[in-house]
Design a protein around this motif. Structure first.
Motif, PDB file in Angstrom:
ATOM      1  N   PRO A   5       0.812  -1.216   0.000  1.00  0.00           N
ATOM      2  CA  PRO A   5       0.000   0.000   0.000  1.00  0.00           C
ATOM      3  C   PRO A   5       0.844   1.265   0.000  1.00  0.00           C
ATOM      4  CG  PRO A   5      -0.879  -1.557   1.587  1.00  0.00           C
ATOM      5  CD  PRO A   5       0.433  -2.101   1.107  1.00  0.00           C
ATOM      6  N   GLY A   6       1.996   1.223   0.663  1.00  0.00           N
ATOM      7  CA  GLY A   6       2.878   2.386   0.669  1.00  0.00           C
ATOM      8  C   GLY A   6       3.419   2.691  -0.713  1.00  0.00           C
ATOM      9  N   LEU A   7       3.737   1.652  -1.464  1.00  0.00           N
ATOM     10  CA  LEU A   7       4.247   1.842  -2.815  1.00  0.00           C
ATOM     11  C   LEU A   7       3.157   2.385  -3.736  1.00  0.00           C
ATOM     12  CD1 LEU A   7       6.626   1.445  -4.762  1.00  0.00           C
ATOM     13  CD2 LEU A   7       5.791  -0.860  -5.173  1.00  0.00           C
ATOM     14  N   VAL A   8       1.946   1.869  -3.611  1.00  0.00           N
ATOM     15  CA  VAL A   8       0.825   2.352  -4.415  1.00  0.00           C
ATOM     16  C   VAL A   8       0.536   3.813  -4.083  1.00  0.00           C
ATOM     17  CG1 VAL A   8      -1.639   2.080  -4.867  1.00  0.00           C
ATOM     18  CG2 VAL A   8      -0.183   0.074  -4.736  1.00  0.00           C
ATOM     19  N   ALA A   9       0.523   4.135  -2.796  1.00  0.00           N
ATOM     20  CA  ALA A   9       0.248   5.510  -2.365  1.00  0.00           C
ATOM     21  C   ALA A   9       1.312   6.460  -2.875  1.00  0.00           C
ATOM     22  CB  ALA A   9       0.164   5.573  -0.843  1.00  0.00           C
ATOM     23  N   THR A  10       2.565   6.072  -2.772  1.00  0.00           N
ATOM     24  CA  THR A  10       3.651   6.928  -3.237  1.00  0.00           C
ATOM     25  C   THR A  10       3.578   7.122  -4.746  1.00  0.00           C
ATOM     26  OG1 THR A  10       5.044   6.160  -1.431  1.00  0.00           O
ATOM     27  CG2 THR A  10       6.149   7.214  -3.290  1.00  0.00           C
ATOM     28  N   GLY A  11       3.287   6.063  -5.470  1.00  0.00           N
ATOM     29  CA  GLY A  11       3.168   6.174  -6.923  1.00  0.00           C
ATOM     30  C   GLY A  11       2.052   7.118  -7.332  1.00  0.00           C
ATOM     31  N   PHE A  12       0.900   6.999  -6.697  1.00  0.00           N
ATOM     32  CA  PHE A  12      -0.205   7.901  -7.030  1.00  0.00           C
ATOM     33  C   PHE A  12       0.077   9.330  -6.589  1.00  0.00           C
ATOM     34  CE2 PHE A  12      -2.889   4.222  -7.922  1.00  0.00           C
ATOM     35  CZ  PHE A  12      -3.561   4.699  -9.029  1.00  0.00           C
ATOM     36  N   ARG A  13       0.787   9.517  -5.499  1.00  0.00           N
ATOM     37  CA  ARG A  13       1.119  10.881  -5.069  1.00  0.00           C
ATOM     38  C   ARG A  13       2.028  11.550  -6.095  1.00  0.00           C
ATOM     39  NH1 ARG A  13      -2.009  10.925  -1.258  1.00  0.00           N
ATOM     40  NH2 ARG A  13      -1.862   9.677   0.613  1.00  0.00           N
ATOM     41  N   VAL A  14       3.012  10.803  -6.601  1.00  0.00           N
ATOM     42  CA  VAL A  14       3.909  11.358  -7.617  1.00  0.00           C
ATOM     43  C   VAL A  14       3.129  11.699  -8.888  1.00  0.00           C
ATOM     44  CG1 VAL A  14       5.860  10.791  -9.132  1.00  0.00           C
ATOM     45  CG2 VAL A  14       5.970  10.239  -6.696  1.00  0.00           C
ATOM     46  N   SER A  22      -1.637  21.132  -2.467  1.00  0.00           N
ATOM     47  CA  SER A  22      -1.482  21.281  -1.015  1.00  0.00           C
ATOM     48  C   SER A  22      -2.030  20.056  -0.284  1.00  0.00           C
ATOM     49  CB  SER A  22      -2.144  22.560  -0.522  1.00  0.00           C
ATOM     50  OG  SER A  22      -3.530  22.515  -0.729  1.00  0.00           O
ATOM     51  N   PHE A  23      -3.084  19.443  -0.825  1.00  0.00           N
ATOM     52  CA  PHE A  23      -3.589  18.209  -0.224  1.00  0.00           C
ATOM     53  C   PHE A  23      -2.548  17.099  -0.323  1.00  0.00           C
ATOM     54  CE2 PHE A  23      -5.511  14.036  -0.944  1.00  0.00           C
ATOM     55  CZ  PHE A  23      -6.083  13.832   0.306  1.00  0.00           C
ATOM     56  N   GLU A  24      -1.981  16.909  -1.511  1.00  0.00           N
ATOM     57  CA  GLU A  24      -0.986  15.846  -1.692  1.00  0.00           C
ATOM     58  C   GLU A  24       0.245  16.110  -0.838  1.00  0.00           C
ATOM     59  OE1 GLU A  24      -1.514  13.049  -3.144  1.00  0.00           O
ATOM     60  OE2 GLU A  24      -3.372  13.555  -4.172  1.00  0.00           O
ATOM     61  N   ALA A  25       0.668  17.363  -0.744  1.00  0.00           N
ATOM     62  CA  ALA A  25       1.827  17.691   0.080  1.00  0.00           C
ATOM     63  C   ALA A  25       1.531  17.468   1.558  1.00  0.00           C
ATOM     64  CB  ALA A  25       2.247  19.138  -0.164  1.00  0.00           C
ATOM     65  N   SER A  26       0.297  17.755   1.975  1.00  0.00           N
ATOM     66  CA  SER A  26      -0.044  17.551   3.381  1.00  0.00           C
ATOM     67  C   SER A  26      -0.158  16.066   3.727  1.00  0.00           C
ATOM     68  CB  SER A  26      -1.351  18.260   3.723  1.00  0.00           C
ATOM     69  OG  SER A  26      -2.455  17.580   3.176  1.00  0.00           O
ATOM     70  N   GLN A  27      -0.354  15.222   2.752  1.00  0.00           N
ATOM     71  CA  GLN A  27      -0.374  13.789   3.007  1.00  0.00           C
ATOM     72  C   GLN A  27       1.039  13.243   3.167  1.00  0.00           C
ATOM     73  OE1 GLN A  27      -3.372  11.891   3.381  1.00  0.00           O
ATOM     74  NE2 GLN A  27      -3.989  14.020   3.556  1.00  0.00           N
ATOM     75  N   VAL A  28       2.002  13.868   2.497  1.00  0.00           N
ATOM     76  CA  VAL A  28       3.391  13.434   2.608  1.00  0.00           C
ATOM     77  C   VAL A  28       4.028  14.014   3.867  1.00  0.00           C
ATOM     78  CG1 VAL A  28       5.670  13.567   1.517  1.00  0.00           C
ATOM     79  CG2 VAL A  28       3.651  13.167   0.129  1.00  0.00           C
ATOM     80  N   ARG A  29       3.828  15.303   4.065  1.00  0.00           N
ATOM     81  CA  ARG A  29       4.418  16.021   5.206  1.00  0.00           C
ATOM     82  C   ARG A  29       3.317  16.800   5.908  1.00  0.00           C
ATOM     83  NH1 ARG A  29      10.081  15.981   6.338  1.00  0.00           N
ATOM     84  NH2 ARG A  29      10.312  17.480   7.998  1.00  0.00           N
ATOM     85  N   PRO A  30       2.601  16.184   6.840  1.00  0.00           N
ATOM     86  CA  PRO A  30       1.441  16.843   7.455  1.00  0.00           C
ATOM     87  C   PRO A  30       1.811  18.120   8.211  1.00  0.00           C
ATOM     88  CG  PRO A  30       1.479  14.506   8.002  1.00  0.00           C
ATOM     89  CD  PRO A  30       2.777  14.825   7.344  1.00  0.00           C
ATOM     90  N   CYS A  31       1.020  19.131   7.981  1.00  0.00           N
ATOM     91  CA  CYS A  31       1.102  20.391   8.706  1.00  0.00           C
ATOM     92  C   CYS A  31      -0.299  20.624   9.278  1.00  0.00           C
ATOM     93  CB  CYS A  31       1.516  21.520   7.773  1.00  0.00           C
ATOM     94  SG  CYS A  31       1.478  23.137   8.540  1.00  0.00           S
ATOM     95  N   ASP A  32      -0.386  20.713  10.589  1.00  0.00           N
ATOM     96  CA  ASP A  32      -1.694  20.752  11.233  1.00  0.00           C
ATOM     97  C   ASP A  32      -2.580  21.881  10.718  1.00  0.00           C
ATOM     98  OD1 ASP A  32      -1.161  18.531  12.760  1.00  0.00           O
ATOM     99  OD2 ASP A  32      -0.375  19.688  14.455  1.00  0.00           O
ATOM    100  N   ALA A  33      -2.009  23.056  10.510  1.00  0.00           N
ATOM    101  CA  ALA A  33      -2.820  24.192  10.050  1.00  0.00           C
ATOM    102  C   ALA A  33      -3.386  23.938   8.655  1.00  0.00           C
ATOM    103  CB  ALA A  33      -1.984  25.459  10.055  1.00  0.00           C
ATOM    104  N   VAL A  34      -2.577  23.364   7.775  1.00  0.00           N
ATOM    105  CA  VAL A  34      -3.035  23.085   6.410  1.00  0.00           C
ATOM    106  C   VAL A  34      -4.076  21.975   6.420  1.00  0.00           C
ATOM    107  CG1 VAL A  34      -2.295  22.271   4.134  1.00  0.00           C
ATOM    108  CG2 VAL A  34      -0.866  23.868   5.399  1.00  0.00           C
ATOM    109  N   VAL A  35      -3.841  20.928   7.187  1.00  0.00           N
ATOM    110  CA  VAL A  35      -4.779  19.805   7.232  1.00  0.00           C
ATOM    111  C   VAL A  35      -6.124  20.250   7.788  1.00  0.00           C
ATOM    112  CG1 VAL A  35      -5.221  17.559   8.301  1.00  0.00           C
ATOM    113  CG2 VAL A  35      -2.990  18.041   7.325  1.00  0.00           C
TER     114      VAL A  35
END
Length: 165
Positions: free
Chosen positions: A34-43, A89-102
């Motif tokens: 699942p991590g590989l699938v998630a990373t592939g779709f994020r890219v 910003s959604f995809e970036a917040s899934q990789v590196r969560p920032c509470d204010a953005v989320v």
């Protein structure tokens, strides 16, 4: 007071064998798939965000040309830029969560956190790409976004545990 029984703890009790069974030929760590699938779709999604933003910018650059739909083309281009920034910003917040953005994304764009809502948003953005003046890039971006959205829906319906959203 006695300690909790072994069946209530996550760690195996002393002397108890581990229950992590994997069939022959399968990886014992199922979490990597699942991590590989998630990373592939994020890219892929970040690349589609960049294509959408480029489509919006190129369409805005042609704003001064003679066209009967100048205002609607400009508004559509601005929407493309806004939605590509939101999606990025959604995809970036899934990789590196920032509470204010989320928190802001969940408050204003909560549908992005559900698989079918995110896929519907991607397909909606794809149809916006078909209406801009940058015809070749807009067409290619729209087709790729529709393919991505449909693939995410099919992936969610077939294997919901692998869904990267």
């Amino acid at each position: 007071m006695e300690p909790d029984p072994y069946w209530q703890s996550d760690a195996p009790a002393a002397g108890m064998p581990s229950t992590n069974y994997a069939p022959p030929g399968a990886a014992a760590d199922e979490g990597s798939r699942p991590g590989l699938v998630a990373t592939g779709f994020r890219v892929i999604n970040v690349g589609l965000c960049a294509m959408m933003a480029a489509t919006g910018v190129l369409s805005l650059m042609g704003f001064g040309s003679v066209n009967e739909n100048q205002l609607s083309g400009a508004v559509l281009s601005l929407y493309l830029l806004l939605f590509s920034a939101t999606w990025f910003s959604f995809e970036a917040s899934q990789v590196r969560p920032c509470d204010a953005v989320v928190v802001q994304l969940k408050r204003n764009f909560g549908f992005l956190f559900h698989p079918l809502g995110k896929s519907s948003f991607i397909i909606f953005c794809a149809f916006l790409n078909f209406g801009v003046q940058a015809s070749t890039l807009g067409l290619a971006t729209g087709i790729l976004c529709i393919a991505d959205g449909v693939l995410l829906i099919l992936l969610y319906l077939k294997w919901p545990h692998l869904y990267p959203g």
